[in-house]
Design a protein around this motif. Structure first.
Motif, PDB file in Angstrom:
ATOM      1  N   ILE A  79       5.156  -4.084 -16.305  1.00 56.80           N
ATOM      2  CA  ILE A  79       3.993  -4.677 -15.645  1.00 56.80           C
ATOM      3  C   ILE A  79       4.038  -4.408 -14.143  1.00 56.80           C
ATOM      4  O   ILE A  79       3.011  -4.144 -13.516  1.00 56.80           O
ATOM      5  CB  ILE A  79       3.919  -6.183 -15.950  1.00 56.80           C
ATOM      6  CG1 ILE A  79       3.547  -6.373 -17.424  1.00 56.80           C
ATOM      7  CG2 ILE A  79       2.897  -6.884 -15.051  1.00 56.80           C
ATOM      8  CD1 ILE A  79       3.795  -7.745 -17.963  1.00 56.80           C
ATOM      9  N   SER A  80       5.226  -4.445 -13.546  1.00 57.04           N
ATOM     10  CA  SER A  80       5.362  -4.136 -12.130  1.00 57.04           C
ATOM     11  C   SER A  80       4.931  -2.701 -11.842  1.00 57.04           C
ATOM     12  O   SER A  80       4.436  -2.396 -10.751  1.00 57.04           O
ATOM     13  CB  SER A  80       6.806  -4.346 -11.665  1.00 57.04           C
ATOM     14  OG  SER A  80       7.183  -5.707 -11.805  1.00 57.04           O
ATOM     15  N   ARG A 127       2.579  -1.299 -13.534  1.00 53.66           N
ATOM     16  CA  ARG A 127       1.179  -1.302 -13.980  1.00 53.66           C
ATOM     17  C   ARG A 127       0.977  -0.509 -15.267  1.00 53.66           C
ATOM     18  O   ARG A 127      -0.089   0.060 -15.493  1.00 53.66           O
ATOM     19  CB  ARG A 127       0.239  -0.770 -12.891  1.00 53.66           C
ATOM     20  CG  ARG A 127       0.366  -1.449 -11.513  1.00 53.66           C
ATOM     21  CD  ARG A 127       0.286  -2.966 -11.579  1.00 53.66           C
ATOM     22  NE  ARG A 127       0.212  -3.572 -10.275  1.00 53.66           N
ATOM     23  CZ  ARG A 127       1.264  -3.964  -9.551  1.00 53.66           C
ATOM     24  NH1 ARG A 127       2.501  -3.773 -10.025  1.00 53.66           N
ATOM     25  NH2 ARG A 127       1.110  -4.542  -8.383  1.00 53.66           N
ATOM     26  N   TYR A 163      -0.937  -8.901 -14.260  1.00 53.27           N
ATOM     27  CA  TYR A 163      -1.127  -7.838 -13.285  1.00 53.27           C
ATOM     28  C   TYR A 163      -1.544  -8.400 -11.929  1.00 53.27           C
ATOM     29  O   TYR A 163      -1.155  -7.870 -10.880  1.00 53.27           O
ATOM     30  CB  TYR A 163      -2.128  -6.815 -13.812  1.00 53.27           C
ATOM     31  CG  TYR A 163      -1.594  -6.088 -15.021  1.00 53.27           C
ATOM     32  CD1 TYR A 163      -0.691  -5.042 -14.881  1.00 53.27           C
ATOM     33  CD2 TYR A 163      -1.945  -6.479 -16.310  1.00 53.27           C
ATOM     34  CE1 TYR A 163      -0.155  -4.391 -15.983  1.00 53.27           C
ATOM     35  CE2 TYR A 163      -1.419  -5.838 -17.422  1.00 53.27           C
ATOM     36  CZ  TYR A 163      -0.531  -4.798 -17.249  1.00 53.27           C
ATOM     37  OH  TYR A 163       0.006  -4.166 -18.347  1.00 53.27           O
ATOM     38  N   ASP A 211       0.579  -8.048  -8.474  1.00 53.95           N
ATOM     39  CA  ASP A 211      -0.046  -7.645  -7.211  1.00 53.95           C
ATOM     40  C   ASP A 211       0.350  -8.606  -6.085  1.00 53.95           C
ATOM     41  O   ASP A 211       0.633  -8.182  -4.965  1.00 53.95           O
ATOM     42  CB  ASP A 211      -1.573  -7.623  -7.344  1.00 53.95           C
ATOM     43  CG  ASP A 211      -2.060  -6.462  -8.204  1.00 53.95           C
ATOM     44  OD1 ASP A 211      -1.290  -5.501  -8.393  1.00 53.95           O
ATOM     45  OD2 ASP A 211      -3.205  -6.536  -8.684  1.00 53.95           O
ATOM     46  N   CYS A 231      -1.837  -7.019 -22.236  1.00 50.99           N
ATOM     47  CA  CYS A 231      -1.463  -5.604 -22.135  1.00 50.99           C
ATOM     48  C   CYS A 231      -2.142  -4.821 -23.261  1.00 50.99           C
ATOM     49  O   CYS A 231      -2.266  -5.325 -24.383  1.00 50.99           O
ATOM     50  CB  CYS A 231       0.049  -5.440 -22.232  1.00 50.99           C
ATOM     51  SG  CYS A 231       0.974  -6.338 -20.967  1.00 50.99           S
ATOM     52  N   LYS A 259      -1.996  -1.530 -18.483  1.00 51.93           N
ATOM     53  CA  LYS A 259      -3.046  -2.338 -17.862  1.00 51.93           C
ATOM     54  C   LYS A 259      -4.386  -2.006 -18.501  1.00 51.93           C
ATOM     55  O   LYS A 259      -4.720  -0.833 -18.693  1.00 51.93           O
ATOM     56  CB  LYS A 259      -3.100  -2.061 -16.357  1.00 51.93           C
ATOM     57  CG  LYS A 259      -4.057  -2.968 -15.602  1.00 51.93           C
ATOM     58  CD  LYS A 259      -3.987  -2.725 -14.099  1.00 51.93           C
ATOM     59  CE  LYS A 259      -4.921  -3.670 -13.361  1.00 51.93           C
ATOM     60  NZ  LYS A 259      -4.858  -3.473 -11.893  1.00 51.93           N
TER      61      LYS A 259
END
Length: 225
Positions: free
Chosen positions: A108-109, A111, A192, A196, A73, A114
């Motif tokens: 993170i979900s 994003r 990430y 996805d 990250c 990133k």
């Protein structure tokens, strides 16, 4: 935000992240979360475990930024302070595993944090190279780093220049520098990519339902005719 300001939003201290991300993340499977942890939660636990020396599901708050950056990250110091407010146990100056996993899983979900794609980084550096020479002078880049966006510290700039700058010519050949910055993370460890895949799996039932409805509609039309 101007184009120039966007340059270092994209770079986002990747030189520092590169050094941190090269640390090996433990492969120990975590059993610290209740229920069946997802692959994303497992990866978060593994990164946390590296710094959980007392094995008590807590880490020193001073290690928070290192853990997050080791996960791939990209965060600024201002963003780190915001995260710390959300996850820190202030009384004990520590970060509990549960709070860390819950916050990072959501971030993170969505994003957040990133890293920029290589193509975006290239475009960003090219903004400082209007003559398309393929390099930026050290003094010009240092000046920009100090004046645009969230200012870099002298130590951060020195660390960046030690990697980016050709000491003989004082030039930063930015395509070469970008290649050095990009961290190659295996797909099964890239948070990430994992997020996805989770989103794709969640969408499968909806896709199948839609396909079923379309088939039913086609069958009805066929019967009418």
């Amino acid at each position: 935000m101007s184009d120039t300001e966007g340059v270092f939003e994209l770079v986002d201290r990747l030189s520092i992240q590169k050094n941190i991300s090269e640390r090996r993340i433990s492969k120990r499977e975590s059993s610290k979360l209740s229920d069946e942890p997802t692959l994303l939660e497992k990866r978060l636990c593994e990164a946390f475990d590296v710094f959980d020396n007392a094995r008590n599901n807590e880490v020193d708050v001073r290690d928070l930024g290192t853990i997050i950056r080791a996960l791939g990250c990209v965060i600024t110091e201002a963003e780190l302070q915001e995260i710390q407010v959300q996850v820190e146990d202030v009384e004990n100056n520590c970060v509990p595993l549960k709070k860390f996993v819950e916050y990072m899983h959501k971030a993170i979900s969505e994003r957040k944090f990133k890293p920029a794609e290589p193509e975006d980084l290239l475009k960003a550096f090219q903004l400082l190279d209007p003559d398309n020479r393929g390099f930026i002078m050290k003094n010009d880049l240092e000046k920009t780093l100090m004046e645009i966006g969230e200012p870099f510290t002298k130590d951060e700039i020195d660390e960046m220049m030690s990697v980016a700058c050709d000491p003989a010519t004082k030039r930063i050949y930015y395509e070469h520098y970008i290649n050095l910055l990009i961290v190659k993370i295996p797909k099964n460890e890239n948070l990430y990519s994992i997020a996805d895949e989770i989103d794709e799996l969640k969408s499968i039932p909806k896709k199948r339902r839609l396909e079923s409805l379309l088939m039913e509609a086609e069958a009805k039309e066929a019967n009418k005719s």
